[in-house]
Write a protein that holds these residues in place. Structure first.
Motif: not given
Length: 465
Positions: A446-465
């Motif tokens: 669950f730590a991998g789920l939360i941290i990994g999902t947050y990091t991936s979404l952050s990178e997606i936002v950064k990439e397309f913002s």
């Protein structure tokens, strides 16, 4: 004249005979009950499975390898770029061992639950529901929701995989065509494949896809060999290669490796279809042999790919192969064709969950049920298409769905299922060790789920913002 029933001696004798008969009947009943209990205790699910076309050990091994050697392995050099070659090397092995162990405890729990419920086999969602019913009171209250939770994660994972496939197909075809005309946008390539993908998913019977699937497997293996040749011939080097990457990118590595390694959706179906299911587990069982091969290939691909291409390693290593060479263009086009066919198989699982488990039963009495099935099939393809168009970054998609779904499906849920299954049957030191071990896996997952999902979404936002 008096009847024999008026004779006290006769009545006493008759009463005695009835008592003896009753005792005999009770003994027989007790024997039957004891026999039933013995049969229940000795119920072996493996002996009660009726499979129309059971698979051999070698066939199961091949299917497991095929299920794990998809687009994920081509993203391993990019994953090593995020982790560094030393951390990537060790981390991939560690994650692989954890995933393999999680599958072992899932298979063991399913077998135990099948014995208790006298069922030949259970699906992953059904295993979760049965396990929660055996666990602590808190989890028993949500046992009826457990199958739906697992189905939701499986559905999201399959849709995510299909999104990855669409981006992969479009990027590789674009890479080939760009050598002759680089004016066409990536999204247009996705649009070109939309109608063929919809029509592909109108095929309800997998038998019609089987010949194409076999061809796709051959293409994948041949292309994989050529890709390894390019990686080695392009000259791996330790110069300007980081042994340990930046901490903030480690979750991206974690998500990518999980997406690449895990084939949790096919594990129980494969084991349930085996001619000799006992051979699936064990020290030298099918699972351990398959995972040893898979982990070795993934480590080699990630390590050598990163040393060769460094920070330039893309979401699919095929995009790093020189595009001006005809043989490289053929490899990319063939690999894209293989993944196009495999899209139909991956989307089949998503359709099976959405339609057969939920939507179809609600429309059982609807005269247009057949039409609605095609609507559902179309909508699922459109969802994968729109997500791919919205985020056309292969490596970020892979990392996101790996962290979001496979942290739960591949690590946390198997540990939770194992804990619930043996909650009341183990005690003392054995229970304590089981509890600590499974809680560590649950927390890790669950730590991998939360941290990994947050990091991936952050990178997606950064990439397309």
């Amino acid at each position: 004249m008096s009847s024999s029933h008026d004779n006290p001696a006769f009545v006493l004798d008759e009463h005695f005979n009835k008592s003896e008969k009753q005792k005999t009947a009770n003994k027989q009943l007790t024997t039957i009950e004891n026999g039933a209990k013995a049969m229940e205790a000795n119920y072996d699910p493996y002996c009660h499975r009726e499979v129309e076309h059971p698979t051999s050990n070698s066939e199961t091994l091949f299917h497991l390898l095929k299920g794990s050697l998809g687009t994920g392995i081509l993203a391993m050099p990019n994953a090593f770029h995020h982790a560094g070659y030393i951390l990537g090397f060790i981390g991939t092995i560690v994650i692989g061992v954890i995933c393999t162990y999680s599958v072992h405890i899932l298979i063991k729990a399913e077998y135990e639950l099948c014995k208790r419920n006298k069922k030949p086999s259970l699906t992953y969602p059904a295993t979760a529901g049965a396990a929660f019913n055996e666990g602590p009171e808190l989890l028993k209250k949500i046992a009826r929701f457990a199958p739906h939770i697992v189905n939701t994660f499986l559905l999201i994972y399959q849709i995510g995989t299909c999104c990855v496939y669409i981006v992969f197909i479009a990027e590789n075809v674009k890479s080939v065509v760009d050598q002759y005309d680089d004016q066409i946008q990536l999204e247009l390539y996705m649009l070109m494949f939309l109608l063929p993908l919809i029509l592909l998913n109108y095929i309800k019977n997998l038998k019609f896809l089987a010949p194409f699937s076999t061809g796709a497997n051959v293409i994948t293996l041949v292309s994989f060999g050529f890709i390894l040749y390019y990686i080695i011939s392009d000259g791996p080097t330790f110069e300007n290669r980081e042994p340990v990457g930046e901490v903030r990118y480690w979750p991206l590595f974690f998500g990518t490796v999980l997406f690449a390694l895990e084939a949790i959706g096919v594990i129980l179906p494969l084991e349930n279809e085996m001619k000799t299911p006992k051979a699936f587990g064990g020290t030298i069982g099918v699972l351990n042999i398959a995972m040893s091969i898979i982990i070795t290939l993934y480590v080699f691909m990630g390590f050598m790919g990163y040393l060769t291409y460094g920070g330039a390693a893309q979401g699919s290593i095929t995009l790093n192969i020189p595009g001006d060479q005809i043989q490289a263009q053929v490899i990319k086009a063939l690999y894209a064709a293989a993944i196009f066919i495999t899209y139909g198989l991956q989307c089949y699982v998503a359709i099976d969950i959405a339609w057969n488990e939920y939507i179809g039963p609600l429309l059982e009495k609807n005269s247009r049920k057949g039409l609605w099935e095609y609507v559902v099939r179309t909508v699922i393809v459109l969802i994968t298409f729109l997500l791919a168009v919205a985020v056309p970054k292969l490596e970020l998609f892979i990392s996101l769905f790996g962290a979001l779904c496979l942290s739960a499906l591949g690590i946390a849920f198997p540990a939770l299922i194992d804990l619930c299954t043996f909650w009341h049957t183990r005690n003392g030191l054995r229970f304590n060790l089981m509890f600590i071990k499974n809680m560590l896996l649950i927390i890790f997952g669950f730590a991998g789920l939360i941290i990994g999902t947050y990091t991936s979404l952050s990178e997606i936002v950064k990439e397309f913002s």
